[in-house]
Design a protein around this motif. Structure first.
Motif, PDB file in Angstrom:
ATOM      1  N   ILE A  53       0.845  -1.197   0.000  1.00 32.66           N
ATOM      2  CA  ILE A  53       0.000   0.000   0.000  1.00 32.66           C
ATOM      3  C   ILE A  53       0.874   1.239   0.000  1.00 32.66           C
ATOM      4  N   SER A  56      -2.397   4.730   1.189  1.00 39.61           N
ATOM      5  CA  SER A  56      -3.729   4.107   1.149  1.00 39.61           C
ATOM      6  C   SER A  56      -4.199   3.862  -0.281  1.00 39.61           C
ATOM      7  N   SER A  88      -3.484   1.020   6.687  1.00 42.20           N
ATOM      8  CA  SER A  88      -3.950   0.278   5.517  1.00 42.20           C
ATOM      9  C   SER A  88      -5.149   0.905   4.832  1.00 42.20           C
ATOM     10  N   GLY A  89      -6.071   1.503   5.602  1.00 46.64           N
ATOM     11  CA  GLY A  89      -7.262   2.093   4.985  1.00 46.64           C
ATOM     12  C   GLY A  89      -8.028   1.061   4.168  1.00 46.64           C
ATOM     13  N   ASP A  90      -8.244   1.377   2.912  1.00 39.60           N
ATOM     14  CA  ASP A  90      -8.933   0.432   2.011  1.00 39.60           C
ATOM     15  C   ASP A  90      -7.982  -0.041   0.919  1.00 39.60           C
ATOM     16  N   GLY A  91      -6.765  -0.384   1.318  1.00 36.05           N
ATOM     17  CA  GLY A  91      -5.748  -0.797   0.349  1.00 36.05           C
ATOM     18  C   GLY A  91      -6.193  -1.930  -0.548  1.00 36.05           C
ATOM     19  N   HIS A 111      -5.271  -7.533   4.684  1.00 37.19           N
ATOM     20  CA  HIS A 111      -4.242  -6.537   4.962  1.00 37.19           C
ATOM     21  C   HIS A 111      -3.234  -7.143   5.929  1.00 37.19           C
ATOM     22  N   GLY A 158     -10.507  -4.200   4.220  1.00 36.72           N
ATOM     23  CA  GLY A 158     -10.400  -3.085   3.278  1.00 36.72           C
ATOM     24  C   GLY A 158     -11.480  -2.998   2.229  1.00 36.72           C
ATOM     25  N   SER A 163     -14.145   1.288   5.404  1.00 33.74           N
ATOM     26  CA  SER A 163     -12.723   1.255   5.047  1.00 33.74           C
ATOM     27  C   SER A 163     -12.416   2.229   3.918  1.00 33.74           C
ATOM     28  N   GLY A 167      -9.681   5.160   4.229  1.00 35.35           N
ATOM     29  CA  GLY A 167      -8.558   5.286   3.311  1.00 35.35           C
ATOM     30  C   GLY A 167      -8.557   6.613   2.588  1.00 35.35           C
ATOM     31  N   GLN A 171      -5.605   9.212   4.184  1.00 34.60           N
ATOM     32  CA  GLN A 171      -4.382   9.478   3.423  1.00 34.60           C
ATOM     33  C   GLN A 171      -4.618   9.873   1.976  1.00 34.60           C
ATOM     34  N   ARG A 172      -5.416   9.096   1.262  1.00 35.46           N
ATOM     35  CA  ARG A 172      -5.430   9.210  -0.196  1.00 35.46           C
ATOM     36  C   ARG A 172      -5.816  10.612  -0.675  1.00 35.46           C
TER      37      ARG A 172
END
Length: 253
Positions: A53, A56, A88-91, A111, A158, A163, A167, A171-172
């Protein structure tokens, strides 16, 4: 079944190889850049897809590969495995949503926390013993996931709407510009001796030897493979100095 992966420092390679063999000892595993990977996917129904990842998100090389081979995915059953140093978020969900757009059936997502692989930053750095413990816990999680999958209960890490929001907002959204494409920010210092290790390892063939020195183009997928293996520690990306070269083999038990 086949396991395919993008791996810079060996973390994701290890996770995909371990999970694949636990599920089917006869199944192949191969890196995403392998010239035979498209044909192998075409001839396989179930695919374990692994990648690290980044902010994210899945590395752009992974998303680019999915898009360029859009006709491959219809009806394929895919389990997404995302490795991360911390968040990890929605990796797993990032590639799952893209694959579903092309007709894939998403079996689930996993994850797995692994040792940090960003070699030119002090952030998240741990001792070798701490990283060994991270690998031990990762292996336990993979083994438990394999048991669940064999019973027909696929982990869904994720993949939920929650999630997705985590994500996106975690971060994203804030680092959107870093994941919209390949980067041209790879830096190669005067310490380079032109040995060619980086050119042989780069999954994007983004580095060339010119006049005895390594020169980077503009298609780096930020996998950190070259940075982790440069004998002279001459390559950086996010930072300006290699703090610690990260390779899974240092932490394997």
């Amino acid at each position: 079944m086949i396991g395919i992966y993008l791996s810079g420092t060996g973390n994701t390679k290890h996770c995909i190889e371990k999970l694949t063999k636990l599920l089917d000892r006869s199944a192949k595993t191969m890196p995403l850049e392998c010239e035979d990977v498209v044909e192998e996917i075409r001839n396989t129904t179930t695919i374990l897809l692994g990648y690290p990842i980044q902010y994210s998100n899945a590395p752009y090389m992974v998303r680019d590969f999915i898009n360029k081979n859009s006709s491959l995915w219809k009806g394929k059953k895919i389990f997404c495995v995302a490795t991360m140093g911390a968040f990890s978020g929605d990796g797993a969900g990032c590639t799952a949503r893209l694959l579903k757009k092309y007709g894939a059936v998403i079996l689930g997502g996993l994850h797995v926390k692994m040792p940090d692989s960003v070699c030119d930053s002090k952030h998240l750095k741990k001792t070798i013993e701490e990283n060994k413990e991270i690998v031990i816990q990762a292996d336990k999680k993979i083994e438990f996931a394999a048991q669940q999958i064999k019973q027909g209960n696929y982990p869904k890490n994720g993949l939920s709407f929650f999630s997705h929001i985590v994500g996106l907002l975690g971060q994203r959204l804030w680092f959107y510009g870093k994941t919209t494409g390949y980067t041209d920010k790879l830096k190669i210092s005067e310490k380079c001796t032109g040995c060619g290790v980086c050119t042989s390892l780069c999954p994007m063939k983004n580095i060339s030897i010119i006049d005895g020195k390594a020169v980077a183009d503009n298609k780096c997928t930020m996998c950190y493979r070259c940075i982790s293996h440069c004998p002279q520690k001459a390559i950086t990306l996010i930072g300006n100095e290699v703090k610690e070269q990260c390779q899974y083999e240092k932490y394997c038990i």
